[in-house]
Design an enzyme around this catalytic site. Structure first.
Site, PDB file in Angstrom:
ATOM      1  N   ARG A   1       1.167  10.087   5.737  1.00  0.00           N
ATOM      2  CA  ARG A   1       1.502   8.776   6.412  1.00  0.00           C
ATOM      3  C   ARG A   1       2.664   7.901   5.769  1.00  0.00           C
ATOM      4  O   ARG A   1       2.597   6.966   5.305  1.00  0.00           O
ATOM      5  CB  ARG A   1       0.058   8.020   5.785  1.00  0.00           C
ATOM      6  CG  ARG A   1      -1.014   8.445   6.756  1.00  0.00           C
ATOM      7  CD  ARG A   1      -2.358   7.498   6.028  1.00  0.00           C
ATOM      8  NE  ARG A   1      -3.467   7.966   7.337  1.00  0.00           N
ATOM      9  CZ  ARG A   1      -4.663   8.166   6.637  1.00  0.00           C
ATOM     10  NH1 ARG A   1      -5.053   7.987   5.227  1.00  0.00           N
ATOM     11  NH2 ARG A   1      -5.683   8.420   7.314  1.00  0.00           N
TER      12      ARG A   1
ATOM     13  N   LYS B   1       0.923  -1.137  -0.183  1.00  0.00           N
ATOM     14  CA  LYS B   1      -0.032   0.014   0.147  1.00  0.00           C
ATOM     15  C   LYS B   1       0.950   1.321   0.024  1.00  0.00           C
ATOM     16  O   LYS B   1       1.633   1.475   1.054  1.00  0.00           O
ATOM     17  CB  LYS B   1      -0.821  -0.032   1.144  1.00  0.00           C
ATOM     18  CG  LYS B   1      -1.860   1.123   1.182  1.00  0.00           C
ATOM     19  CD  LYS B   1      -2.772   1.264   2.480  1.00  0.00           C
ATOM     20  CE  LYS B   1      -3.853   2.301   2.527  1.00  0.00           C
ATOM     21  NZ  LYS B   1      -4.532   2.305   3.600  1.00  0.00           N
TER      22      LYS B   1
ATOM     23  N   SER C   1     -10.268   5.821  -4.898  1.00  0.00           N
ATOM     24  CA  SER C   1     -11.147   6.793  -4.818  1.00  0.00           C
ATOM     25  C   SER C   1     -10.561   7.901  -6.005  1.00  0.00           C
ATOM     26  O   SER C   1     -11.275   8.306  -6.944  1.00  0.00           O
ATOM     27  CB  SER C   1     -11.458   7.579  -3.591  1.00  0.00           C
ATOM     28  OG  SER C   1     -10.244   8.154  -2.965  1.00  0.00           O
TER      29      SER C   1
ATOM     30  N   LYS D   1      -2.209  -1.626  -3.470  1.00  0.00           N
ATOM     31  CA  LYS D   1      -3.028  -0.456  -3.459  1.00  0.00           C
ATOM     32  C   LYS D   1      -2.366   1.092  -3.643  1.00  0.00           C
ATOM     33  O   LYS D   1      -1.196   0.821  -2.670  1.00  0.00           O
ATOM     34  CB  LYS D   1      -4.140  -0.309  -2.079  1.00  0.00           C
ATOM     35  CG  LYS D   1      -4.716   1.066  -1.859  1.00  0.00           C
ATOM     36  CD  LYS D   1      -5.657   0.806  -0.680  1.00  0.00           C
ATOM     37  CE  LYS D   1      -6.606   2.151  -0.517  1.00  0.00           C
ATOM     38  NZ  LYS D   1      -7.246   2.132   0.875  1.00  0.00           N
TER      39      LYS D   1
END
Length: 320
Positions: free
Chosen positions: A215, A194, A272, A246
């Site tokens: 992050r 990710k 998204s 992802k």
């Protein structure tokens, strides 16, 4: 002799016959947002066509997903109240655990109920773990909460838990906690690779994110490819049942690498921002919307994903 590959493209029937990559509803998973305190579904402005569901509207969506033959739903909770520890994630009466229970009551075992196992929706600072005295994400303290969160979601009825926080050792502690509590059949879908991506922007609106900072200390650097193999193989070693990449569309090379490296099912999350870009371009008349959606999903499948999480899952299933 002249080679004529065009013979196999000469008609729609011929193209269907020799098509190498196929989409099927049973391998599409619909991410859903279930929000606390709503009287009616709330549209998400940056994701046209996607809403924050009420518990009632979510139940109707679960039933429709069964009718469409989808592989599953991935549930995210949007609570009214947050705190530094993300305590709502552990509360049996918290919105995510209630949504899981609602889904199981609605669909039983006819649809896989999957749940996001992460603290970011529940913490007032918006990070995927708890913070130490310096304000950094405390990996090992977070693992203790993840273990309890996995059990709470299993007890609520989740078939599949999806640890998405990219904490070191998360799959190991969750698998051990599930097994210790007798949840031997609950599947761990590991967000193995990710990335710290710009394409998550609309998701932040979808979950009313409180994120402060970024992050990048725990999600992967988008420039790194080999690192994904290390992360993925660690998750496999720790007991992951499914591994996921992802985002999807900007990381097709990583999907292909993971597919070549493991024997487990491989998932990919069309996130998204990927959704929003296609919708925005189509709304401006710049692209053929349906063809662009289908082509994007085929590209992910062609790269090696067995399972695709996409906000278009229900729509595409209707067309398929």
């Amino acid at each position: 002799m002249i080679e004529r590959p065009r013979r196999l493209r000469s008609s729609a029937a011929m193209r269907r016959l020799v098509r190498e990559t196929h989409l099927v509803p049973s391998q599409l998973v619909l991410p859903m947002f279930v929000a606390e305190g709503l009287d009616e579904p709330r549209p998400i402005a940056s994701m046209p066509g996607v809403v924050q569901h009420t518990r009632d509207s979510a139940r109707r969506a679960y039933a429709e997903a069964v009718e469409l033959g989808l592989g599953g739903v991935m549930l995210f909770g949007v609570p009214l109240h947050k705190d530094p520890q993300g305590s709502g994630a552990l509360d049996p009466e918290g919105i995510l655990n209630l949504a899981i229970a609602d889904a199981r009551a609605e669909v039983g075992d006819d649809l896989l109920v999957m749940s996001d196992l992460c603290l970011d929706e529940f913490t007032d600072h918006g990070h995927c773990g708890v913070l130490d005295e310096r304000g950094a994400v405390d990996n090992d303290a977070t693992l203790e909460i993840y273990a309890r969160m996995g059990v709470a979601q299993a007890e609520a009825g989740a078939h599949v838990v999806g640890p998405s926080g990219m904490m070191d050792g998360q799959v190991d502690v969750i698998r051990e906690a599930l097994d210790d509590e007798g949840h031997l059949d609950v599947v761990v879908l590991a967000y193995a690779a990710k990335y710290a991506s710009a394409f998550y922007g609309p998701f932040r609106e979808a979950v009313d994110s409180s994120l402060q900072g970024d992050r990048r200390t725990y999600q992967q650097d988008p420039a790194n490819r080999r690192e994904s193999m290390r992360e993925t193989l660690l998750d496999v070693e720790q007991g992951a049942d499914i591994v996921m990449v992802k985002p999807a569309m900007s990381y097709l090379d990583v999907i292909a690498d993971v597919r070549a490296a493991v024997d487990l099912p491989v998932a990919a999350y069309q996130v998204s921002g990927e959704y929003a870009m296609v919708e925005a371009a189509a709304a401006n008349g710049w692209i053929d919307r349906d063809r662009a959606i289908d082509e994007s999903l085929v590209s992910i499948k062609r790269a090696g994903a067995d399972i695709i999480l996409t906000y278009w899952a229900a729509e595409v299933a209707r067309r398929l």
